[in-house]
Scaffold this active site. Structure first.
Site, PDB file in Angstrom:
ATOM      1  N   TYR A  63     -10.254  -8.666  -7.006  1.00  0.00           N
ATOM      2  CA  TYR A  63      -9.250  -8.716  -8.065  1.00  0.00           C
ATOM      3  C   TYR A  63      -9.500  -9.859  -9.040  1.00  0.00           C
ATOM      4  O   TYR A  63      -8.934  -9.879 -10.120  1.00  0.00           O
ATOM      5  CB  TYR A  63      -7.845  -8.843  -7.459  1.00  0.00           C
ATOM      6  CG  TYR A  63      -7.490  -7.692  -6.568  1.00  0.00           C
ATOM      7  CD1 TYR A  63      -7.313  -6.408  -7.069  1.00  0.00           C
ATOM      8  CD2 TYR A  63      -7.362  -7.873  -5.190  1.00  0.00           C
ATOM      9  CE1 TYR A  63      -7.013  -5.341  -6.243  1.00  0.00           C
ATOM     10  CE2 TYR A  63      -7.056  -6.811  -4.360  1.00  0.00           C
ATOM     11  CZ  TYR A  63      -6.882  -5.552  -4.887  1.00  0.00           C
ATOM     12  OH  TYR A  63      -6.592  -4.493  -4.068  1.00  0.00           O
ATOM     13  N   ARG A 120       0.839  -1.194   0.000  1.00  0.00           N
ATOM     14  CA  ARG A 120       0.000   0.000   0.000  1.00  0.00           C
ATOM     15  C   ARG A 120       0.880   1.253   0.000  1.00  0.00           C
ATOM     16  O   ARG A 120       2.038   1.205   0.415  1.00  0.00           O
ATOM     17  CB  ARG A 120      -0.901   0.027   1.232  1.00  0.00           C
ATOM     18  CG  ARG A 120      -1.870  -1.144   1.336  1.00  0.00           C
ATOM     19  CD  ARG A 120      -2.686  -1.024   2.617  1.00  0.00           C
ATOM     20  NE  ARG A 120      -3.687  -2.084   2.724  1.00  0.00           N
ATOM     21  CZ  ARG A 120      -3.510  -3.227   3.376  1.00  0.00           C
ATOM     22  NH1 ARG A 120      -2.338  -3.466   3.970  1.00  0.00           N
ATOM     23  NH2 ARG A 120      -4.462  -4.145   3.435  1.00  0.00           N
ATOM     24  N   HIS A 133      -4.571  -8.793   3.321  1.00  0.00           N
ATOM     25  CA  HIS A 133      -6.013  -8.725   3.542  1.00  0.00           C
ATOM     26  C   HIS A 133      -6.400  -9.622   4.712  1.00  0.00           C
ATOM     27  O   HIS A 133      -5.807 -10.684   4.917  1.00  0.00           O
ATOM     28  CB  HIS A 133      -6.775  -9.175   2.294  1.00  0.00           C
ATOM     29  CG  HIS A 133      -6.781  -8.162   1.208  1.00  0.00           C
ATOM     30  ND1 HIS A 133      -7.051  -8.471  -0.117  1.00  0.00           N
ATOM     31  CD2 HIS A 133      -6.554  -6.825   1.214  1.00  0.00           C
ATOM     32  CE1 HIS A 133      -6.977  -7.371  -0.855  1.00  0.00           C
ATOM     33  NE2 HIS A 133      -6.688  -6.371  -0.071  1.00  0.00           N
ATOM     34  N   LYS A 188      -2.750  -2.246   7.694  1.00  0.00           N
ATOM     35  CA  LYS A 188      -3.937  -1.728   8.361  1.00  0.00           C
ATOM     36  C   LYS A 188      -4.096  -2.397   9.723  1.00  0.00           C
ATOM     37  O   LYS A 188      -3.746  -3.551   9.912  1.00  0.00           O
ATOM     38  CB  LYS A 188      -5.183  -1.976   7.505  1.00  0.00           C
ATOM     39  CG  LYS A 188      -5.235  -1.089   6.254  1.00  0.00           C
ATOM     40  CD  LYS A 188      -6.545  -1.254   5.529  1.00  0.00           C
ATOM     41  CE  LYS A 188      -6.665  -0.265   4.370  1.00  0.00           C
ATOM     42  NZ  LYS A 188      -7.935  -0.412   3.640  1.00  0.00           N
ATOM     43  N   HIS A 235      -2.540   2.729  -5.811  1.00  0.00           N
ATOM     44  CA  HIS A 235      -3.462   1.612  -5.572  1.00  0.00           C
ATOM     45  C   HIS A 235      -3.688   0.800  -6.846  1.00  0.00           C
ATOM     46  O   HIS A 235      -3.875  -0.418  -6.790  1.00  0.00           O
ATOM     47  CB  HIS A 235      -4.801   2.118  -5.044  1.00  0.00           C
ATOM     48  CG  HIS A 235      -5.772   1.011  -4.771  1.00  0.00           C
ATOM     49  ND1 HIS A 235      -5.644   0.154  -3.703  1.00  0.00           N
ATOM     50  CD2 HIS A 235      -6.862   0.589  -5.464  1.00  0.00           C
ATOM     51  CE1 HIS A 235      -6.614  -0.737  -3.730  1.00  0.00           C
ATOM     52  NE2 HIS A 235      -7.363  -0.497  -4.791  1.00  0.00           N
ATOM     53  N   ARG A 295      -0.993  -1.673  -7.114  1.00  0.00           N
ATOM     54  CA  ARG A 295      -1.273  -2.774  -6.181  1.00  0.00           C
ATOM     55  C   ARG A 295      -2.319  -3.705  -6.780  1.00  0.00           C
ATOM     56  O   ARG A 295      -2.200  -4.932  -6.713  1.00  0.00           O
ATOM     57  CB  ARG A 295      -1.758  -2.178  -4.857  1.00  0.00           C
ATOM     58  CG  ARG A 295      -2.175  -3.178  -3.786  1.00  0.00           C
ATOM     59  CD  ARG A 295      -2.437  -2.418  -2.493  1.00  0.00           C
ATOM     60  NE  ARG A 295      -3.323  -3.096  -1.574  1.00  0.00           N
ATOM     61  CZ  ARG A 295      -2.930  -3.988  -0.674  1.00  0.00           C
ATOM     62  NH1 ARG A 295      -1.657  -4.326  -0.597  1.00  0.00           N
ATOM     63  NH2 ARG A 295      -3.800  -4.544   0.149  1.00  0.00           N
TER      64      ARG A 295
END
Length: 298
Positions: free
Chosen positions: A277, A148, A268, A172, A242, A245
């Site tokens: 994706y 990210r 994730h 995150k 992004h 990514r």
């Protein structure tokens, strides 16, 4: 209200473990509603606001041209705040209990093609000097590691393992993960770091990526960097970090990587986040399917 906001910040940071960026976004949304509520309804404290007042704010936002996606995000911030007030027994019912999110159009984001990425990297084949070497490394890291933008900006020197061909990033909710690197990228890391040591002034010693003035990168700088290079090879509307990514994940899936592995590489928490994706991979799968299935043979 001020005390509640401080307590809410602590709740988001310590209990929910949200990133500083997310925490600030939530608090900004709450402050905007607080200001609107004060001007519109002369009410100092939004803790007792009702849905009619919130609905008026929603209408005002839409009238001002704010997208439904952005409005929904602001409502998520308010929902989190009222959920916190419920949890601390300061209110009995959330005013957003029966709120339904505004409809949004699900637009399929189209990743860069392999040719577009190769064309950009070919333009940067023999970088000279600190900035060119850094820029090539940044693009290669986005494309080969799928990190990210915030993870790249906050990458620390101590978390770069050239010998082990890995980097450790803070994702995150403060989740750490170790990402493998291709040997060609590790070579670029060494090249960049050698240039970095020659900078006259370094204000942020811990951070791996810096400006030529020795300052830490910011989000706008990284966005402009990616957009500038990819605007020379692509006419796609979105040319952002992004999107690189997104491209990383899509190209891995197109070339046979399994969804669970891509999920781990991206950091994730669930497969649902990674599955977006797979939509981009469907065109590739459809092509293989149509060429290979006996019922489609002529």
């Amino acid at each position: 209200m001020a005390n509640n906001k401080d307590a809410f910040r602590d709740y988001l940071e310590l209990e929910k473990k949200y990133s500083p960026h997310t925490v600030n976004a939530y608090l900004n949304d709450i402050c905007f509603f607080e200001s609107f509520n004060k001007n519109q309804f002369h009410q100092e404290n939004i803790d007792q606001a009702n849905y009619s007042q919130i609905r008026t704010w929603i209408v005002s936002l839409v009238d001002d041209g704010i997208s439904n996606v952005s409005v929904n995000r602001k409502m998520q911030s308010l929902k989190a705040y009222y959920k916190f007030l419920l949890k601390t027994k300061q209110i009995e019912v959330s005013p957003l209990l029966k709120h339904k999110a505004l409809k949004t159009s699900s637009t399929l984001q189209i990743p860069f093609s392999e040719k577009e990425v190769v064309d950009v990297l070919n333009q940067m084949q023999n970088p000279v000097g600190f900035e060119e070497i850094r820029n090539k490394l940044i693009i290669d890291l986005f494309y080969t590691a799928g990190i990210r933008r915030a993870e790249l900006i906050h990458l620390k020197i101590g978390n770069v393992n050239v010998l082990g061909n890995t980097i450790k990033v803070l994702g995150k909710r403060n989740k750490e993960r170790i990402i493998p690197l291709l040997p060609i990228v590790s070579g670029q890391l060494i090249l960049y770091f050698n240039e970095r040591t020659r900078l006259e002034t370094v204000t942020y010693n811990d951070f791996f990526f810096l400006t030529k003035k020795g300052l830490k990168l910011n989000e706008s700088f990284v966005y402009r960097l990616i957009n500038t290079y990819f605007s020379t090879v692509s006419e796609k509307i979105k040319r952002s970090p992004h999107m690189l990514r997104h491209t990383f994940a899509t190209h891995l899936l197109n070339n046979g990587a399994d969804l669970n592995s891509v999920k781990e590489l991206l950091g994730h928490s669930s497969l649902a986040s990674t599955q977006i994706y797979t939509h981009s991979s469907l065109s590739e799968l459809k092509k293989v399917y149509e060429e290979a299935h006996p019922r489609n043979q002529k």
